[in-house]
Design a protein around this motif. Structure first.
Motif, PDB file in Angstrom:
ATOM      1  N   ARG A 150       0.822  -1.209   0.000  1.00 40.77           N
ATOM      2  CA  ARG A 150       0.000   0.000   0.000  1.00 40.77           C
ATOM      3  C   ARG A 150       0.859   1.264   0.000  1.00 40.77           C
ATOM      4  NH1 ARG A 150      -4.176   2.801  -1.603  1.00 40.77           N
ATOM      5  NH2 ARG A 150      -4.703   4.423  -0.153  1.00 40.77           N
ATOM      6  N   ASP A 151       1.775   1.372   0.941  1.00 45.44           N
ATOM      7  CA  ASP A 151       2.487   2.628   1.143  1.00 45.44           C
ATOM      8  C   ASP A 151       3.750   2.777   0.302  1.00 45.44           C
ATOM      9  OD1 ASP A 151       0.616   3.612   2.916  1.00 45.44           O
ATOM     10  OD2 ASP A 151       1.557   2.635   4.623  1.00 45.44           O
ATOM     11  N   ILE A 152       4.359   1.692  -0.103  1.00 43.04           N
ATOM     12  CA  ILE A 152       5.567   1.803  -0.920  1.00 43.04           C
ATOM     13  C   ILE A 152       5.252   1.552  -2.388  1.00 43.04           C
ATOM     14  CG2 ILE A 152       7.856   0.833  -1.357  1.00 43.04           C
ATOM     15  CD1 ILE A 152       8.091   0.465   1.683  1.00 43.04           C
ATOM     16  N   SER A 153       4.523   0.480  -2.663  1.00 40.48           N
ATOM     17  CA  SER A 153       4.181   0.174  -4.050  1.00 40.48           C
ATOM     18  C   SER A 153       2.992   0.985  -4.547  1.00 40.48           C
ATOM     19  CB  SER A 153       3.865  -1.323  -4.205  1.00 40.48           C
ATOM     20  OG  SER A 153       5.008  -2.084  -3.900  1.00 40.48           O
ATOM     21  N   GLN A 154       2.283   1.635  -3.626  1.00 44.02           N
ATOM     22  CA  GLN A 154       1.166   2.531  -3.950  1.00 44.02           C
ATOM     23  C   GLN A 154       0.021   1.809  -4.659  1.00 44.02           C
ATOM     24  OE1 GLN A 154       1.650   6.470  -4.283  1.00 44.02           O
ATOM     25  NE2 GLN A 154       3.075   6.267  -2.613  1.00 44.02           N
ATOM     26  N   LEU A 155      -0.221   0.552  -4.297  1.00 46.54           N
ATOM     27  CA  LEU A 155      -1.356  -0.164  -4.848  1.00 46.54           C
ATOM     28  C   LEU A 155      -2.623   0.233  -4.097  1.00 46.54           C
ATOM     29  CD1 LEU A 155       0.073  -3.795  -5.206  1.00 46.54           C
ATOM     30  CD2 LEU A 155      -0.056  -2.022  -6.938  1.00 46.54           C
ATOM     31  N   THR A 156      -3.755   0.147  -4.747  1.00 48.32           N
ATOM     32  CA  THR A 156      -5.026   0.422  -4.070  1.00 48.32           C
ATOM     33  C   THR A 156      -5.356  -0.773  -3.184  1.00 48.32           C
ATOM     34  OG1 THR A 156      -6.389  -0.621  -5.761  1.00 48.32           O
ATOM     35  CG2 THR A 156      -5.839   1.730  -6.084  1.00 48.32           C
ATOM     36  N   TYR A 157      -6.288  -0.557  -2.262  1.00 49.70           N
ATOM     37  CA  TYR A 157      -6.710  -1.663  -1.397  1.00 49.70           C
ATOM     38  C   TYR A 157      -7.292  -2.804  -2.235  1.00 49.70           C
ATOM     39  CZ  TYR A 157      -6.075   1.317   2.705  1.00 49.70           C
ATOM     40  OH  TYR A 157      -5.550   2.113   3.689  1.00 49.70           O
ATOM     41  N   ALA A 158      -8.017  -2.463  -3.279  1.00 42.38           N
ATOM     42  CA  ALA A 158      -8.612  -3.491  -4.143  1.00 42.38           C
ATOM     43  C   ALA A 158      -7.522  -4.305  -4.851  1.00 42.38           C
ATOM     44  CB  ALA A 158      -9.546  -2.852  -5.162  1.00 42.38           C
ATOM     45  N   GLU A 159      -6.465  -3.637  -5.323  1.00 41.16           N
ATOM     46  CA  GLU A 159      -5.369  -4.345  -5.987  1.00 41.16           C
ATOM     47  C   GLU A 159      -4.633  -5.263  -5.018  1.00 41.16           C
ATOM     48  OE1 GLU A 159      -4.009  -1.185  -9.451  1.00 41.16           O
ATOM     49  OE2 GLU A 159      -3.367  -0.815  -7.392  1.00 41.16           O
ATOM     50  N   ILE A 160      -4.434  -4.768  -3.802  1.00 42.37           N
ATOM     51  CA  ILE A 160      -3.772  -5.593  -2.789  1.00 42.37           C
ATOM     52  C   ILE A 160      -4.629  -6.804  -2.460  1.00 42.37           C
ATOM     53  CG2 ILE A 160      -2.927  -5.666  -0.408  1.00 42.37           C
ATOM     54  CD1 ILE A 160      -2.374  -2.607  -0.734  1.00 42.37           C
ATOM     55  N   ALA A 161      -5.932  -6.580  -2.279  1.00 39.78           N
ATOM     56  CA  ALA A 161      -6.848  -7.676  -1.967  1.00 39.78           C
ATOM     57  C   ALA A 161      -6.821  -8.727  -3.068  1.00 39.78           C
ATOM     58  CB  ALA A 161      -8.260  -7.136  -1.765  1.00 39.78           C
ATOM     59  N   GLU A 204      -4.315  -9.314  -5.187  1.00 40.58           N
ATOM     60  CA  GLU A 204      -3.014  -9.987  -5.189  1.00 40.58           C
ATOM     61  C   GLU A 204      -2.886 -10.978  -4.043  1.00 40.58           C
ATOM     62  OE1 GLU A 204       1.684  -8.870  -5.127  1.00 40.58           O
ATOM     63  OE2 GLU A 204       0.316  -7.739  -6.388  1.00 40.58           O
ATOM     64  N   LEU A 205      -3.401 -10.615  -2.880  1.00 36.12           N
ATOM     65  CA  LEU A 205      -3.292 -11.483  -1.717  1.00 36.12           C
ATOM     66  C   LEU A 205      -4.443 -12.469  -1.595  1.00 36.12           C
ATOM     67  CD1 LEU A 205      -2.123  -8.891   0.962  1.00 36.12           C
ATOM     68  CD2 LEU A 205      -0.725 -10.404  -0.449  1.00 36.12           C
ATOM     69  N   GLU A 206      -5.409 -12.343  -2.496  1.00 34.65           N
ATOM     70  CA  GLU A 206      -6.605 -13.180  -2.451  1.00 34.65           C
ATOM     71  C   GLU A 206      -7.255 -13.100  -1.076  1.00 34.65           C
ATOM     72  OE1 GLU A 206      -5.428 -17.063  -3.757  1.00 34.65           O
ATOM     73  OE2 GLU A 206      -4.977 -16.369  -5.780  1.00 34.65           O
ATOM     74  N   ALA A 207      -7.480 -11.865  -0.624  1.00 32.69           N
ATOM     75  CA  ALA A 207      -8.079 -11.595   0.684  1.00 32.69           C
ATOM     76  C   ALA A 207      -9.152 -10.529   0.520  1.00 32.69           C
ATOM     77  CB  ALA A 207      -7.003 -11.106   1.656  1.00 32.69           C
ATOM     78  N   PRO A 208     -10.110 -10.478   1.454  1.00 29.80           N
ATOM     79  CA  PRO A 208     -11.134  -9.430   1.384  1.00 29.80           C
ATOM     80  C   PRO A 208     -10.516  -8.040   1.589  1.00 29.80           C
ATOM     81  CG  PRO A 208     -11.790 -11.184   2.896  1.00 29.80           C
ATOM     82  CD  PRO A 208     -10.366 -11.432   2.519  1.00 29.80           C
ATOM     83  N   VAL A 209     -11.121  -7.034   0.986  1.00 29.78           N
ATOM     84  CA  VAL A 209     -10.625  -5.656   1.099  1.00 29.78           C
ATOM     85  C   VAL A 209     -10.591  -5.219   2.559  1.00 29.78           C
ATOM     86  CG1 VAL A 209     -11.059  -3.246   0.478  1.00 29.78           C
ATOM     87  CG2 VAL A 209     -11.344  -5.029  -1.235  1.00 29.78           C
ATOM     88  N   GLY A 210     -11.600  -5.592   3.313  1.00 30.15           N
ATOM     89  CA  GLY A 210     -11.639  -5.233   4.735  1.00 30.15           C
ATOM     90  C   GLY A 210     -10.456  -5.784   5.511  1.00 30.15           C
ATOM     91  N   THR A 211     -10.065  -6.994   5.193  1.00 25.42           N
ATOM     92  CA  THR A 211      -8.907  -7.609   5.849  1.00 25.42           C
ATOM     93  C   THR A 211      -7.634  -6.843   5.504  1.00 25.42           C
ATOM     94  OG1 THR A 211      -9.943  -9.783   5.803  1.00 25.42           O
ATOM     95  CG2 THR A 211      -7.550  -9.740   6.046  1.00 25.42           C
ATOM     96  N   VAL A 212      -7.504  -6.461   4.249  1.00 29.33           N
ATOM     97  CA  VAL A 212      -6.330  -5.699   3.809  1.00 29.33           C
ATOM     98  C   VAL A 212      -6.268  -4.364   4.540  1.00 29.33           C
ATOM     99  CG1 VAL A 212      -5.277  -4.501   1.846  1.00 29.33           C
ATOM    100  CG2 VAL A 212      -6.182  -6.819   1.562  1.00 29.33           C
ATOM    101  N   LYS A 213      -7.387  -3.670   4.611  1.00 31.13           N
ATOM    102  CA  LYS A 213      -7.413  -2.377   5.307  1.00 31.13           C
ATOM    103  C   LYS A 213      -7.016  -2.543   6.766  1.00 31.13           C
ATOM    104  CE  LYS A 213     -10.853  -0.033   2.440  1.00 31.13           C
ATOM    105  NZ  LYS A 213     -12.164   0.607   2.406  1.00 31.13           N
ATOM    106  N   SER A 214      -7.515  -3.586   7.399  1.00 29.59           N
ATOM    107  CA  SER A 214      -7.198  -3.847   8.802  1.00 29.59           C
ATOM    108  C   SER A 214      -5.712  -4.139   8.989  1.00 29.59           C
ATOM    109  CB  SER A 214      -8.036  -5.024   9.304  1.00 29.59           C
ATOM    110  OG  SER A 214      -7.657  -5.379  10.612  1.00 29.59           O
ATOM    111  N   GLN A 215      -5.136  -4.951   8.086  1.00 34.83           N
ATOM    112  CA  GLN A 215      -3.721  -5.289   8.185  1.00 34.83           C
ATOM    113  C   GLN A 215      -2.833  -4.071   7.952  1.00 34.83           C
ATOM    114  OE1 GLN A 215      -3.355  -8.534   5.401  1.00 34.83           O
ATOM    115  NE2 GLN A 215      -3.791 -10.071   6.968  1.00 34.83           N
TER     116      GLN A 215
END
Length: 102
Positions: A65-76, A78-89
Motif C-alpha cells: 500500500r504505502d511503498i508500491s502505492q497499490l489500491t486496497y482493491a489491488e492488494i486484496a 493480489e493477496l486473495e483476501a477481502p478488502v476489509g482484511t487488507v485495510k485492517s492489516q
C-alpha cells in the motif's frame, strides 16, 4: 513462466521469480549431480522459489500500500483476501511502525 504464474497472481511477480530462478540455476548448475532428471530438479527450484515469494507477499500489505502505492482493491486481489482484511492489516502495520518509531 507458466509454473511461476500458478503461484503468483500478478504477471510482474511471476517474471521476477523467473529471473531469480534463472540466476539460481546458473549458480547451482555446476553442483547438480545428474542423479535425477534435470526437468525434475528445475521444477523443484521453480516451485520452491515461487512458493517462497508468494508466502512473503502474503505478509506485506503495508508495503504494497504505502511503498508500491497499490489500491486496497489491488492488494486484496493480489493477496486473495477481502478488502476489509487488507485495510485492517495495513492499519495494524502502520500502528506497529508508529510504536517502533516512538
Amino acid at each position: 513462466m507458466r509454473r511461476c504464474g500458478r503461484f503468483l497472481p500478478r504477471h510482474q511477480g511471476a517474471e521476477e521469480v523467473c529471473q531469480e530462478v534463472l540466476d539460481k540455476v546458473a549458480a547451482k548448475l555446476p553442483a547438480f549431480e545428474w542423479r535425477s532428471k534435470f526437468g525434475t530438479w528445475l521444477h523443484g527450484v521453480v516451485s520452491n522459489s515461487a512458493l517462497s515469494t508468494y508466502r512473503s507477499l502474503k505478509h506485506r500489505p503495508f508495503i504494497l500500500r504505502d511503498i508500491s502505492q497499490l489500491t486496497y482493491a489491488e492488494i486484496a486481489e493480489e493477496l486473495e483476501a477481502p478488502v476489509g482484511t487488507v485495510k485492517s492489516q495495513v492499519h495494524d502495520a502502520r500502528q506497529a511502525i508508529q510504536e517502533l518509531l516512538g
